[in-house]
Design a protein around this motif. Structure first.
Motif, PDB file in Angstrom:
ATOM      1  N   PHE A 120       0.835  -1.210   0.000  1.00 13.24           N
ATOM      2  CA  PHE A 120       0.000   0.000   0.000  1.00 13.24           C
ATOM      3  C   PHE A 120       0.869   1.260   0.000  1.00 13.24           C
ATOM      4  N   LEU A 121       1.960   1.229   0.733  1.00 15.06           N
ATOM      5  CA  LEU A 121       2.799   2.410   0.893  1.00 15.06           C
ATOM      6  C   LEU A 121       3.679   2.671  -0.313  1.00 15.06           C
ATOM      7  N   PRO A 124       2.037   1.912  -5.236  1.00 13.07           N
ATOM      8  CA  PRO A 124       1.274   2.878  -6.026  1.00 13.07           C
ATOM      9  C   PRO A 124       2.161   4.006  -6.561  1.00 13.07           C
ATOM     10  N   ARG A 125       3.155   4.375  -5.772  1.00 12.82           N
ATOM     11  CA  ARG A 125       4.091   5.424  -6.207  1.00 12.82           C
ATOM     12  C   ARG A 125       4.953   4.928  -7.364  1.00 12.82           C
ATOM     13  N   ARG A 298      -4.352   3.640  -7.611  1.00 11.72           N
ATOM     14  CA  ARG A 298      -5.477   3.420  -6.712  1.00 11.72           C
ATOM     15  C   ARG A 298      -5.880   1.945  -6.694  1.00 11.72           C
ATOM     16  N   GLU A 301      -3.632   0.202  -4.339  1.00  9.40           N
ATOM     17  CA  GLU A 301      -4.025   0.461  -2.953  1.00  9.40           C
ATOM     18  C   GLU A 301      -5.220  -0.398  -2.554  1.00  9.40           C
ATOM     19  N   GLN A 302      -6.212  -0.458  -3.429  1.00  9.85           N
ATOM     20  CA  GLN A 302      -7.385  -1.284  -3.136  1.00  9.85           C
ATOM     21  C   GLN A 302      -6.996  -2.759  -3.038  1.00  9.85           C
ATOM     22  N   SER A 304      -4.152  -3.978  -2.092  1.00  8.53           N
ATOM     23  CA  SER A 304      -3.427  -4.233  -0.842  1.00  8.53           C
ATOM     24  C   SER A 304      -4.380  -4.391   0.336  1.00  8.53           C
ATOM     25  N   GLN A 543       0.906  10.809  -7.140  1.00 11.14           N
ATOM     26  CA  GLN A 543       0.237   9.671  -6.493  1.00 11.14           C
ATOM     27  C   GLN A 543      -0.222  10.041  -5.096  1.00 11.14           C
TER      28      GLN A 543
END
Length: 546
Positions: A120-121, A124-125, A298, A301-302, A304, A543
């Motif tokens: 998550f951390l 995405p970046r 995104r 993130e979802q 994760s 991001q």
């Protein structure tokens, strides 16, 4: 394990023995097992070839073939990542480890739990930067970030070296299942089912690219969830419940031994295994490939957030290792041949044979075997992307960028086929213990890329390309030396610090040394750093602002 114990000797598994003294012979029960297994396996292969028609586009472009055009939404991404990370070898090895060593084997559940907050951390970046600049691999990002082609080459080659035995272990897991189902032979015919299945794998990977992996992953996910959910109900019921299972486990295997002032023992082993494995998990080329195929940061993130549902399955699979102990399959004469050839790896298969009807055994075995197709395909594609972009494109091809782009997908398809072929050679020509040793080294090696790939997304002044390259080299050498000093038989090294023995996962210990060297050398190399950073602050801020 010597060469006589290689997993390739499958003849002893036909017919498959049941604990009541009966057998699943080719004329009887195993006909049903083989029929169900074969039907589901064929369906998976057909799906792989048909997947090329999903959102038709130009598969002669590497971005489309190798990343599916970065168009996977949360559903496809969730199935792909689950199928990619929870491999056939995982489903066999995790219960086998718990069956063999007890509580320490649960570190797999712990590290998967730790890994998803990191996902998550961090990633995405990485997706955002890669999308903006058209990067297909993590090593391509590293080259753009530091302007250092040698650091990028080191990251790419490390990923390929770590992946090769990983693919081979998928084949090993599949071969164990083929033997248990009854597809056996002698001489080279021993390998025929495996060779045929992975020739087909290479075929649909070359034809459909990452799309094939994603759609087969849906079938795999459905089968795995169905199998484990039924097993969660049936197996404990046969053994008198979970309380009865744990009551039959030796106390020393249920809990980690308490640390002492002089020796932290299994506590530090468990913790460092969980941390080191979590840091390494998403650095493998197949994991990066799966993540970069997402439609947006995104989606990652979802993913994760919902991906840990697979971890619930892993938890129960770990408990099945204890269930196999409670069921006594390891001492049951009916399964003696299987354990003689495969050791603890046979525990889960024996458990299913003992308690389920033939048709369900076929479903369960198919779920495990299909579980090898998805990660093996993504591993081959991810490695081919690296070879194409970061080796062939950077060091071999001398034409224009337009000419390179026209040839990339064709080159990648060839290398994907070669990766699968090399993995087959691993299994056929190299004793199993050496394949496992290479895989042990793979985790130790791939974590050395964490500073260059993951930390560089957040710090811009603490690290330099040359400092990272030296740190990587120190980590690779020190990690390999520690494994070699243990005879390539273990991944936990006893560190002696201030009179205290701290058993530590070698990957984690060498990673800390790698990072320390890179940070210390940064001020020395900063003035002479000549590489140009292609990325900008806006790439990373975009991001964060979503």
């Amino acid at each position: 394990m010597d060469s006589a114990d290689r997993v390739s000797h499958l003849d002893c598994l036909s017919p498959i023995a049941r604990s009541d003294g009966s057998t699943m012979s080719h004329e009887g029960g195993s006909v049903m097992v083989m029929a169900v297994f074969s039907s589901l396996f064929v369906i998976a292969i057909v799906i792989g070839f048909l997947a090329s028609s999903w959102k038709r586009s130009d598969l002669s472009k590497l971005n489309e073939w190798g990343l599916a055009g970065r168009r996977f939404g949360i559903v496809l991404s969730w199935f792909l990542m689950g199928g990619d990370l929870y491999t056939a070898y995982t489903f066999i090895a995790v219960p086998a480890l718990v069956f063999g060593v007890g509580a320490l084997g649960f570190f797999g559940v712990a590290y998967a739990t730790i890994a998803f907050p990191l996902l998550f951390l961090i990633f995405p970046r990485l997706w955002e930067v890669a999308h903006r600049h058209g990067y297909v691999t993590a090593s391509e990002y590293v080259r753009g970030r530091f302007g250092n082609r040698w650091l990028a080459l080191a990251v790419g080659v490390t990923g390929i070296l770590a992946t090769m035995p990983y693919i081979a272990l998928q084949l090993v897991g599949t071969q164990v299942v083929f033997g248990a189902v009854g597809f056996v032979g002698s001489g080279w015919l021993t390998y025929l089912p495996l060779i045929i299945s992975f020739v087909l794998l290479a075929g649909f990977s070359a034809m459909s690219g990452l799309r094939a992996s994603a759609f087969i992953a849906i079938l795999k996910g459905v089968l795995i969830f169905a199998t484990v959910i039924v097993a969660i109900i049936v197996i404990p019921g046969q053994l008198g419940g979970y309380g009865a299972i744990f009551a039959k486990i030796p106390p020393q295997n249920i809990l980690l031994a308490a640390p002492t002032a002089e020796n932290w023992g299994s506590f530090s082993s468990f913790s460092s295994l969980a941390l080191g494995s979590a840091f390494a998990l998403f650095l493998y080329p197949h994991a990066v490939t799966g993540l970069l195929s997402s439609a947006s940061g995104r989606v990652i993130e979802q993913n994760s957030i919902v991906q840990p549902v697979f971890n619930i399955l892993l938890w129960f699979l770990s408990i099945f290792g204890f269930a196999a102990v409670a069921a006594g399959v390891g001492t049951d004469p009916a399964f003696a041949d299987g354990f003689k050839q495969y050791g603890p790896s046979y525990a889960l298969l024996a458990l299913f044979v003992k308690y389920f009807p033939d048709w369900f055994v076929g479903v369960a075995f198919a779920a495990i075997a299909i579980g090898a197709l998805v990660p093996a395909s993504v591993m081959a594609i991810g490695s081919a992307n690296i070879i194409t972009r970061d080796i062939w494109g950077e060091f071999v091809h001398s034409g224009t960028a337009e000419a390179r782009e026209q040839k990339e997908a064709s080159i990648a398809k060839v290398f994907a086929l070669l990766m699968v072929a090399a993995a087959l050679i691993f299994v056929v020509a190299i004793p199993l213990q050496y394949v496992i040793q290479f895989q042990l080294l793979g985790g130790i090696w791939v974590i050395q890329t964490f500073p260059a790939v993951a930390m560089s997304l957040f710090v811009r002044r603490w690290l330099t390309g040359r400092g990272l390259l030296v740190g990587w080299l120190v980590g690779m050498i020190s990690g390999t030396w520690m494994v070699a000093s243990l005879g390539f038989t273990a991944s936990v090294y006893p560190l002696h610090i201030f009179g205290i023995t701290i058993p530590c996962y070698i990957a984690f210990a060498s990673f800390v040394l790698n990072l320390a060297v890179a940070v210390v050398l940064t001020p020395l190399f900063r003035a002479g750093e000549s590489g140009r950073d292609e990325t900008g602050i806006a790439d990373y801020a975009a991001q964060a602002a979503e």
